[in-house]
Design an enzyme around this catalytic site. Sequence first.
Site, short mmCIF file in Angstrom:
data_model
loop_
_atom_site.label_atom_id
_atom_site.label_comp_id
_atom_site.label_asym_id
_atom_site.label_seq_id
_atom_site.Cartn_x
_atom_site.Cartn_y
_atom_site.Cartn_z
N ARG A 181 47.91 44.20 20.52
CA ARG A 181 48.19 44.88 21.80
C ARG A 181 47.02 45.79 22.18
NH1 ARG A 181 50.81 49.30 21.65
NH2 ARG A 181 52.48 48.67 20.28
N TYR A 222 49.40 42.29 49.87
CA TYR A 222 50.12 41.26 49.11
C TYR A 222 51.55 41.73 48.81
CZ TYR A 222 51.47 38.38 45.15
OH TYR A 222 52.17 37.55 44.32
N ASP A 252 41.34 44.41 46.02
CA ASP A 252 41.92 43.18 45.48
C ASP A 252 41.03 42.03 45.96
OD1 ASP A 252 43.38 40.82 45.09
OD2 ASP A 252 45.31 41.82 45.38
N LYS A 259 45.03 32.68 40.16
CA LYS A 259 44.61 31.85 41.30
C LYS A 259 43.29 31.12 40.96
CE LYS A 259 48.22 33.92 42.89
NZ LYS A 259 48.21 35.13 43.69
C1 LIG Z 1 48.93 36.37 43.59
C2 LIG Z 1 48.32 37.62 44.05
C3 LIG Z 1 48.55 38.83 43.38
C4 LIG Z 1 49.49 38.94 42.22
O1 LIG Z 1 49.04 38.24 41.11
P1 LIG Z 1 50.01 37.65 39.99
O2 LIG Z 1 49.05 37.02 39.04
O3 LIG Z 1 50.94 36.69 40.67
O4 LIG Z 1 50.75 38.79 39.40
C5 LIG Z 1 47.91 39.96 43.86
N1 LIG Z 1 47.11 39.93 44.93
C6 LIG Z 1 46.87 38.78 45.59
C7 LIG Z 1 45.97 38.82 46.78
C8 LIG Z 1 47.47 37.60 45.19
O5 LIG Z 1 47.25 36.47 45.87
#
Ligand SMILES: *Cc1c(COP(=O)(O)O)cnc(C)c1O
Length: 390
Positions: free
Chosen positions: A46, A98, A170, A195
């Site tokens: 961890r 988001y 982000d 993603k």
């Molecule tokens: C999918 C996404 C998230 C969240 O990510 P997870 O891996 O699903 O927790 C945050 N910001 C954006 C822009 C996203 O597309």
Amino acid sequence: MSLSSETNLIKHHQFPHILAANPPLYDSSTFPTELIGSEVSYDYARSGHPNREVLEEKIAALENADYGIAYNSGIGAISAVFFLLESGDHLIIPNDVYGGTYRLCTQFLPGLNIEVTTVDTTKPEEVEKAIKENTKLIHIETPSNPLFKVTDIKAIADVAKAHNLLLSVDNTFLTPLSQKPLELGADIVSHSATKFLSGHSDLIAGIVVTNNAEVAEQLRFIQNTLGSGLSAQDSWTLTKHLKTLHVRWNQSVQNTQKIIEFLKTRPEITEVYYPGNDEINKKQAENGGAVLSFRLSDPEKVPEFARALKIPQIAVSLGGIQTIVSHPATMSHASVPEDVRNERGITFDLLRLSVGLEDPDELIADFEAALEETYYEPISTNFERERLSS
Ligand SMILES: *Cc1c(COP(=O)(O)O)cnc(C)c1O
């Protein structure tokens, strides 16, 4: 001493140094020590794990950052950033942030007495107006989703600096290959590595990078204290997927341009949203990425059109090697109240397309056929059901 078969089965064979094409997966939660009290690189997974560290170093390098920290989801990464705040602090986020980030900000942070204001971050003066005495952090997303509004990272960084605030970006939609917010003045960058960074739709992961040593130390403390570090297995898999990020990304971006050109020729498609030609986006990013949205002239035809597509997957998420069509109104933004959705333009006619690695000409032919079938040779729902079940 000769050991019993039970003991021998449990005793672990330590491999000597082996040269291998890929780093091994150390599927271990604990790391034995040779001498009690001696310095060790790893003790408990961890708080530190070799496979996670390999990944963290790779991602940091990709963003030209000093520090990378990997979390068990994108939202885990963003949560860690927001946990830099304390009770009584104030945070500014985009009004089209988001969905998961919005939920965190509206349903969880208020319980910790962390105040949140949503603003239109495409207007730096609005962001500046929202700053209060207790503001500590500005969090932005550019381009935004699903309508790809562009926020000027440098302009917001200047506002943040003038008020001694941290700026977090982000960067999920453009990846570090197309946009490097740290170089534009941001302090913290987060990714949903689920993603494009992973690209294979086989894991959930999040990354934060920063050049700020103090912030990095706090983020690592949060990772260990909240237990939100990425697992060894997922770190190992993601490290392998990153090897092809450049080719996946470049090809997807290229395919996207072709598909946009086609969509713009179709009378049934009333609008295409893509940040590629936005002046601010051109200034701060290499391109517009591989996700776009479009509207069908007849909202009622949306389900039929999506069903008629043979190549894309109809799903939430984005950034996969497969092309994904999603329907924001009923999927990613379903939890947003309808009036707010309508006000923001997230209506039933809107579809989002994340472009993958299939032959773009075949994708275009598929879109063309689906438009023809939906608009000019509609088949009854019942007939279609029978055909599918037979
Ligand atoms: C999918 C996404 C998230 C969240 O990510 P997870 O891996 O699903 O927790 C945050 N910001 C954006 C822009 C996203 O597309």
